[in-house]
Scaffold this active site. Structure first.
Site, PDB file in Angstrom:
ATOM      1  N   ASP A  63       0.788  -1.231   0.000  1.00  0.00           N
ATOM      2  CA  ASP A  63       0.000   0.000   0.000  1.00  0.00           C
ATOM      3  C   ASP A  63       0.821   1.283   0.000  1.00  0.00           C
ATOM      4  OD1 ASP A  63      -1.736  -2.035   0.595  1.00  0.00           O
ATOM      5  OD2 ASP A  63      -2.220  -1.313   2.604  1.00  0.00           O
ATOM      6  N   GLU A 240     -10.933  -1.665   4.559  1.00  0.00           N
ATOM      7  CA  GLU A 240      -9.586  -1.192   4.851  1.00  0.00           C
ATOM      8  C   GLU A 240      -9.314   0.135   4.148  1.00  0.00           C
ATOM      9  OE1 GLU A 240      -7.500  -5.560   5.283  1.00  0.00           O
ATOM     10  OE2 GLU A 240      -7.429  -4.602   3.329  1.00  0.00           O
TER      11      GLU A 240
END
Length: 537
Positions: A63, A240
């Protein structure tokens, strides 16, 4: 010394454990990987190495984190394993750019320690020095991240670190954590300054509860709960990496709506293309609560949300903080991977890339409002000499564009088709050696698809080959596409970025051809422009 450990989890356990940082895996670099890394003769030119997407020189990345602009530099932090090519030892890697195109990789910014791995989060410039970490003349850059307790303990909380030297060195706040709800899955804080209420807002995921929590703070240290957001019809995978921002509607800065973006970890259903991906809601945020406005949903929406990207490889996207007001853009980047096969990509000595940066707006589209994504204009600096094709008639045929000089491993293309009587029009890219990646528009269904079943190396994981389909109304009787093709990826933007499909591909280096085709009738390629792209390395 950092604590080294190995996890052995089922897929479901790993998702619950890892959250936005993903599933676990071997945390030691194998001898084969180390050997491949040491023997690489041409760093950044290895097989499949993206040439205009950011990748670390070596090791695992996932990420994007802490995207922030400060003192003329765009900062890209990212989940990083300094010790190997699979998920583990989560720390924040760090790269900087002055133009969103060329990146300089710096030292690891926030390494794991014996107590915590450093999971996803955000970063801000504390211009008013509300935290007291700096001064008004030298405001601190503050990272807000999830601390994930090292085994055998479990739990996640929110922590701070700050920098007074433009992100080159960081100090972890001595009184961490600053927010702890004694939860196992409580992660991925996105923090921003909310001018109307003159306070900081944190948006954070209660991942396995399928909720987004909102908190406020006057100083980044003391946080007060505000509200929850939930949408039961959107519980398709663990929630998320949320983001929240206001966007202009149809380019009108005086008319804005808020967008709440949420990413889905791979779950029973997952994202639209399967596995991990992102969805978003359009609505209002009053400084305390986000309310989705379902009256803004376009006709193609299949639920209370819309999909961020119809491909399999755009996840955990997050937007930059502190873009200068005179610029005014909302820019983000996403991780080009999918947790179904993330750790098996056939690359070494690195694994994973980030997408190209994209500029976001809200546009009236198909009876509602849709978030559009457009490649940032700075990418045009990579263009080499333009190739052009115009008024090319196709009748139930496929034509190579070699005679027009259109080919390559790294290309930008724009194309406008007039479908005429054809049922299908499209392009084949990275063709050669019985390989092709197909971008196909079905006129009758009004859908855009990317087919990577013959795109090259596809058998490293059963979930990788596939056809990914997006609804795309035919506007003005034309099909208009904007494509970015790299050594191991394709990103397709349709209808001015209202439809996006992002996918990894792994073709032979020699597969560099481009073809156009029409099926079921006669169509015209009214205009096609292509630019070979320079490497950023």
């Amino acid at each position: 010394m950092n604590k080294l450990f190995t996890l052995s989890l089922t897929s479901a356990q790993a998702l619950a454990f890892a959250g936005c940082t993903g599933t676990s895996g071997d945390t030691q670099k194998s001898s084969a990987q180390a050997s491949a890394s040491s023997q690489a003769n041409a760093p950044y030119a290895e097989r499949y190495r993206p040439q205009f997407h950011f990748t670390p020189r070596e090791n695992w990345m996932n990420d994007p984190n802490g995207l922030v602009y400060h003192n003329g530099e765009y900062h890209l932090f990212y989940q990083y394993n300094p010790h190997g090519n699979k998920w583990g030892h989560m720390s924040w890697g760090h790269a900087i750019s002055k133009d969103l195109v060329h990146w300089e990789e710096l030292d690891v910014a926030l390494p794991e320690d014996q107590n915590y791995m450093i999971f996803s989060g955000s970063a801000v410039v504390d211009h008013y020095n509300t935290s007291g970490f700096g001064t008004k003349d030298n405001p601190p850059m503050v990272a807000i991240y999830t601390g994930h307790k090292q085994q055998p303990a479990k739990g996640q909380n929110q922590q701070l670190a700050y920098s007074l030297d433009d992100g080159r060195s960081w100090t972890k706040y001595q009184d961490n954590p600053v927010l702890d709800e004694n939860m196992e899955n409580f992660r991925d804080p996105k923090v921003f300054w909310h001018e109307p209420t003159e306070r900081w807002i944190m948006v954070v995921a209660l991942s396995t509860d399928y909720k987004i929590a909102f908190y406020s703070s006057p100083n980044l240290k003391d946080w007060t709960f505000l509200s929850h957001f939930e949408s039961p019809a959107s519980e398709l995978g663990i929630w998320e990496c949320p983001d929240l921002y206001a966007l202009p509607v149809d380019g009108d800065e005086n008319k804005t709506k808020w967008v709440l973006e949420i990413d889905l970890g791979a779950g029973e259903e997952g994202s639209v293309a399967g596995g991990s991906g992102g969805l978003y809601f359009v609505g209002e945020f009053d400084g305390k609560r986000f309310t989705a406005d379902e009256s803004t949903l376009p006709e193609h929406a299949e639920g209370p949300h819309q999909w961020v990207d119809y491909g399999k490889d755009f996840y955990a996207a997050v937007s930059w903080s502190d873009i200068p007001e005179e610029d005014g853009r909302r820019i983000w980047v996403g991780w080009m991977n999918n947790w179904q096969y993330a750790q098996e990509l056939p690359t070494t000595p690195w694994r994973s890339s980030q997408s190209i940066p994209r500029s976001l707006e809200l546009a009236s589209y198909n009876g509602g409002l849709t978030m559009t994504q457009e490649p940032v204009k700075e990418l045009q600096m990579l263009r080499k000499d333009q190739r052009e094709v115009s008024n090319l008639t196709l009748t139930n045929e496929t034509r190579s564009l070699e005679d027009w000089g259109v080919h390559g491993k790294a290309l930008e293309m724009t194309v406008r088709f007039e479908p005429g009587t054809a049922d299908t029009v499209g392009l084949n890219v990275r063709t050669g050696n019985s390989e092709k990646t197909v971008i196909r528009y079905n006129v009758n269904d009004q859908t855009l698809a990317l087919d990577r079943t013959q795109s090259g190396e596809v058998d490293f994981h059963p979930e990788f080959p596939g056809v990914h389909v997006a609804p795309m109304p035919l506007e003005g009787g034309k099909v208009e596409l904007h494509l970015f093709i790299d050594w191991s990826s394709v990103e397709v933007f349709g209808n001015d970025g209202a439809v996006v499909i992002s996918d990894k591909i792994f073709p032979e280096p020699s597969s560099q051809g481009v073809e156009v085709f029409a099926e079921g009738g006669t169509a015209t390629v009214e205009q096609l422009n292509a630019w070979p792209l320079k490497s950023i390395w």
